[in-house]
Design a protein around this motif. Structure first.
Motif, PDB file in Angstrom:
ATOM      1  N   VAL A  22      -8.687  31.975  73.290  1.00  0.00           N
ATOM      2  CA  VAL A  22      -7.383  31.710  73.916  1.00  0.00           C
ATOM      3  C   VAL A  22      -6.280  32.083  72.937  1.00  0.00           C
ATOM      4  N   ASP A  23      -5.206  32.633  73.461  1.00  0.00           N
ATOM      5  CA  ASP A  23      -4.047  32.937  72.616  1.00  0.00           C
ATOM      6  C   ASP A  23      -3.470  31.635  72.054  1.00  0.00           C
ATOM      7  N   VAL A  24      -3.022  31.677  70.807  1.00  0.00           N
ATOM      8  CA  VAL A  24      -2.563  30.447  70.149  1.00  0.00           C
ATOM      9  C   VAL A  24      -1.413  29.779  70.907  1.00  0.00           C
ATOM     10  N   ALA A  25      -0.560  30.572  71.550  1.00  0.00           N
ATOM     11  CA  ALA A  25       0.579  29.997  72.281  1.00  0.00           C
ATOM     12  C   ALA A  25       0.107  29.168  73.475  1.00  0.00           C
ATOM     13  N   LYS A  26      -1.041  29.550  74.072  1.00  0.00           N
ATOM     14  CA  LYS A  26      -1.592  28.798  75.202  1.00  0.00           C
ATOM     15  C   LYS A  26      -2.481  27.656  74.722  1.00  0.00           C
ATOM     16  N   ALA A  27      -3.167  27.876  73.616  1.00  0.00           N
ATOM     17  CA  ALA A  27      -4.094  26.858  73.106  1.00  0.00           C
ATOM     18  C   ALA A  27      -3.355  25.677  72.481  1.00  0.00           C
ATOM     19  N   SER A  28      -2.149  25.938  71.987  1.00  0.00           N
ATOM     20  CA  SER A  28      -1.406  24.901  71.277  1.00  0.00           C
ATOM     21  C   SER A  28      -0.773  23.903  72.241  1.00  0.00           C
ATOM     22  N   ASP A  29      -0.709  22.644  71.799  1.00  0.00           N
ATOM     23  CA  ASP A  29      -0.002  21.643  72.607  1.00  0.00           C
ATOM     24  C   ASP A  29       1.447  21.510  72.137  1.00  0.00           C
ATOM     25  N   GLN A  30       1.837  22.421  71.260  1.00  0.00           N
ATOM     26  CA  GLN A  30       3.231  22.435  70.777  1.00  0.00           C
ATOM     27  C   GLN A  30       4.053  23.339  71.668  1.00  0.00           C
ATOM     28  N   PHE A  31       5.054  22.789  72.321  1.00  0.00           N
ATOM     29  CA  PHE A  31       5.926  23.608  73.170  1.00  0.00           C
ATOM     30  C   PHE A  31       6.686  24.629  72.317  1.00  0.00           C
ATOM     31  N   ASN A  32       6.847  24.282  71.058  1.00  0.00           N
ATOM     32  CA  ASN A  32       7.595  25.153  70.144  1.00  0.00           C
ATOM     33  C   ASN A  32       7.053  26.570  70.083  1.00  0.00           C
ATOM     34  N   LEU A  33       5.716  26.725  70.163  1.00  0.00           N
ATOM     35  CA  LEU A  33       5.125  28.036  69.955  1.00  0.00           C
ATOM     36  C   LEU A  33       5.558  29.050  71.008  1.00  0.00           C
ATOM     37  N   LYS A  34       5.724  28.589  72.253  1.00  0.00           N
ATOM     38  CA  LYS A  34       6.210  29.515  73.291  1.00  0.00           C
ATOM     39  C   LYS A  34       7.650  29.907  73.003  1.00  0.00           C
ATOM     40  N   ALA A  35       8.401  28.943  72.495  1.00  0.00           N
ATOM     41  CA  ALA A  35       9.795  29.235  72.140  1.00  0.00           C
ATOM     42  C   ALA A  35       9.852  30.220  70.971  1.00  0.00           C
ATOM     43  N   LEU A  36       8.904  30.106  70.039  1.00  0.00           N
ATOM     44  CA  LEU A  36       8.889  30.980  68.865  1.00  0.00           C
ATOM     45  C   LEU A  36       8.566  32.425  69.232  1.00  0.00           C
ATOM     46  N   SER A  37       7.997  32.622  70.420  1.00  0.00           N
ATOM     47  CA  SER A  37       7.652  33.982  70.833  1.00  0.00           C
ATOM     48  C   SER A  37       8.835  34.699  71.498  1.00  0.00           C
ATOM     49  N   LYS A  38       9.930  33.985  71.663  1.00  0.00           N
ATOM     50  CA  LYS A  38      11.139  34.610  72.244  1.00  0.00           C
ATOM     51  C   LYS A  38      12.062  35.063  71.120  1.00  0.00           C
ATOM     52  N   PRO A  39      12.522  36.331  71.158  1.00  0.00           N
ATOM     53  CA  PRO A  39      13.417  36.797  70.095  1.00  0.00           C
ATOM     54  C   PRO A  39      14.770  36.087  70.159  1.00  0.00           C
ATOM     55  N   VAL A  40      15.266  35.673  69.009  1.00  0.00           N
ATOM     56  CA  VAL A  40      16.585  35.055  68.913  1.00  0.00           C
ATOM     57  C   VAL A  40      17.496  36.047  68.190  1.00  0.00           C
ATOM     58  N   THR A  41      18.589  36.415  68.833  1.00  0.00           N
ATOM     59  CA  THR A  41      19.525  37.376  68.241  1.00  0.00           C
ATOM     60  C   THR A  41      20.819  36.665  67.873  1.00  0.00           C
ATOM     61  N   LYS A  42      21.284  36.922  66.665  1.00  0.00           N
ATOM     62  CA  LYS A  42      22.584  36.398  66.229  1.00  0.00           C
ATOM     63  C   LYS A  42      23.426  37.558  65.719  1.00  0.00           C
ATOM     64  N   TYR A  43      24.723  37.357  65.722  1.00  0.00           N
ATOM     65  CA  TYR A  43      25.659  38.425  65.360  1.00  0.00           C
ATOM     66  C   TYR A  43      26.490  37.989  64.164  1.00  0.00           C
ATOM     67  N   TYR A  44      26.737  38.931  63.267  1.00  0.00           N
ATOM     68  CA  TYR A  44      27.494  38.567  62.064  1.00  0.00           C
ATOM     69  C   TYR A  44      28.676  39.499  61.848  1.00  0.00           C
ATOM     70  N   MET A  45      29.640  38.986  61.112  1.00  0.00           N
ATOM     71  CA  MET A  45      30.785  39.794  60.696  1.00  0.00           C
ATOM     72  C   MET A  45      31.066  39.499  59.231  1.00  0.00           C
ATOM     73  N   CYS A  46      31.238  40.544  58.431  1.00  0.00           N
ATOM     74  CA  CYS A  46      31.588  40.403  57.020  1.00  0.00           C
ATOM     75  C   CYS A  46      33.016  40.910  56.799  1.00  0.00           C
ATOM     76  N   TYR A  47      33.738  40.197  55.959  1.00  0.00           N
ATOM     77  CA  TYR A  47      35.104  40.608  55.635  1.00  0.00           C
ATOM     78  C   TYR A  47      35.503  39.957  54.300  1.00  0.00           C
ATOM     79  N   PRO A  48      36.494  40.516  53.596  1.00  0.00           N
ATOM     80  CA  PRO A  48      36.870  39.960  52.284  1.00  0.00           C
ATOM     81  C   PRO A  48      37.444  38.555  52.395  1.00  0.00           C
ATOM     82  N   LYS A  49      37.242  37.784  51.345  1.00  0.00           N
ATOM     83  CA  LYS A  49      37.847  36.459  51.298  1.00  0.00           C
ATOM     84  C   LYS A  49      39.355  36.612  51.182  1.00  0.00           C
ATOM     85  N   LYS A  50      40.072  35.605  51.605  1.00  0.00           N
ATOM     86  CA  LYS A  50      41.537  35.657  51.543  1.00  0.00           C
ATOM     87  C   LYS A  50      42.006  35.799  50.107  1.00  0.00           C
TER      88      LYS A  50
END
Length: 407
Positions: free
Chosen positions: A379-407
């Motif tokens: 069985v795939d670990v995501a199905k075998a596990s009783d941790q709901f977290n594992l299914k969530a961990l299989s979804k990509p999480v995207t974040k966005y960043y911006m860099c700029y000089p300090k004041k």
């Protein structure tokens, strides 16, 4: 040289004593291509955040080889036939799996050369070493490429529960002091088995695998994608971009012979000959650091300031959001910068920029981690596990960043 002298021992802070198992491994470790890994940081510029993170690709490669020795012992004990030649090939392949990394590891992967992954360069190094070692690495190369008929061997080198990941999570958490990444590598390896030529984890080991996947996710957010490391690595990429731009514009910059070559030439996948591999093998962190120390005094505003910012750790400010950064916000910072320093918008974009980062701890569609249940069902670990977290961990999480000089 006396054979006995080749069976040396390393004292590793993670695993204790590590023995070099055979002459081939000893000779590979002694080779200048492999010794170069002592001068390449395992975690790029993470030491700017975690001062202890000064370990190298050399440490990591030796650790991976040690874990592969343990995995072979465990699988043989469970009745999996692994010949001496296969064992030697597995150890050589995992030892050399990262030999193609350039300066600062992932930070500059596509900056020195264009569109060539470190895996591709690792393969080029292995082929060159194979010619030098009279074909001793032929089987190791087959396994590394996934061409060998025994699929589980490739999974031990490049899978979602390979010896590479098992080592770097434990090692990087140790050197950064981030305990959330500390996994039980011995327990994971002791639970490995092979069914139908595919790697599986016995049901008793499911909690160790869960911990492994959660640790991977936490280490990515807390360490590998830490916002300060991210800002520093983006600066490093832009330093080389600017250096190449100036170089191609006719301005000669002081650099080592090897770095000079890659400033002069745009090298793509089709251009990466054996001669260029030899020049690449002379590159390491020292070339980049020494170049930056010179370039910080260059008359070019962009290059000198980028180098000063990074060398003195006076980094750009970075903000991370869940939604894409609005162009209006970027334009505001660019206008502010151009007005203050009287530079062009093109130059300002070296200091004001945005991008995205992704974190996916487990992939459901490739090299899945399979659990061997007591019923012998797989069985795939995501199905075998009783941790709901594992299914969530299989979804990509995207974040966005911006860099700029300090004041």
């Amino acid at each position: 040289m006396n054979t006995a002298n080749k069976l040396k021992i390393f004292n590793d802070p993670i695993y204790g004593f590590i023995t070099i198992p055979n002459e081939l491994i000893f000779d590979l470790i002694e080779h200048k291509y492999f010794q170069r890994l002592r001068r390449i940081s395992q975690m790029g510029l993470s030491y700017l955040v975690y001062p202890g993170a000064h370990h190298t690709r050399f440490h990591h490669a030796i650790g991976c080889m040690h874990l592969m020795q343990k995995a072979v012992q465990v699988l043989r004990f469970k009745g999996v036939e692994i010949s001496e030649d296969e064992e030697k090939a597995l150890l050589a392949a995992i030892l050399l799996h990262d030999i193609g990394h350039g300066p600062f590891s992932h930070a500059m992967e596509h900056s020195i050369v264009n569109g060539i992954s470190h895996e591709h360069i690792s393969l080029k190094f292995m082929e060159a070493l194979n010619a030098e070692f009279n074909g001793s690495l032929t089987l190791a190369i087959q396994i590394f490429k996934g061409d060998y008929h025994r699929k589980f061997m490739y999974q031990l080198i490049s899978g979602q529960l390979d010896m590479d990941r098992v080592d770097y999570l434990k090692r990087d958490s140790f050197y950064t002091g981030v305990s959330e990444g500390n996994i039980n590598s011995e327990r994971i390896i002791s639970m490995l088995n092979v069914v139908d030529d595919s790697l599986v984890v016995e049901e008793k080991g499911i909690y160790s695998v869960e911990k492994f996947l959660v640790a991977r996710r936490l280490m990515y957010w807390q360490v590998f994608l830490h916002k300060t490391s991210l800002a520093a690595e983006q600066l490093l990429i832009r330093i080389l971009q600017r250096a190449k731009q100036l170089h191609h514009g006719g301005k000669k910059l002081h650099a080592s012979t090897a770095l000079q070559f890659f400033l002069d030439n745009e090298i793509g996948k089709n251009d990466f000959t054996d001669e260029i591999l030899e020049i690449f093998s002379r590159l390491d962190d020292v070339d980049i650091l020494s170049a930056m120390k010179e370039w910080q005094y260059n008359e070019d505003f962009v290059l000198s300031n980028l180098c000063k910012i990074l060398l003195n750790r006076d980094l750009l400010k970075i903000k991370i959001k869940k939604k894409p950064i609005k162009e209006k916000k970027i334009t505001e910072h660019i206008n502010e910068f151009t007005n203050k320093y009287k530079v062009t918008e093109e130059d300002a974009r070296y200091f004001v920029f945005s991008g995205l980062i992704e974190n996916q701890a487990y992939y459901l569609d490739k090299q899945n981690i399979h659990i061997l249940m007591k019923s012998r069902k797989i069985v795939d670990v995501a199905k075998a596990s009783d941790q709901f977290n594992l299914k969530a961990l299989s979804k990509p999480v995207t974040k966005y960043y911006m860099c700029y000089p300090k004041k």
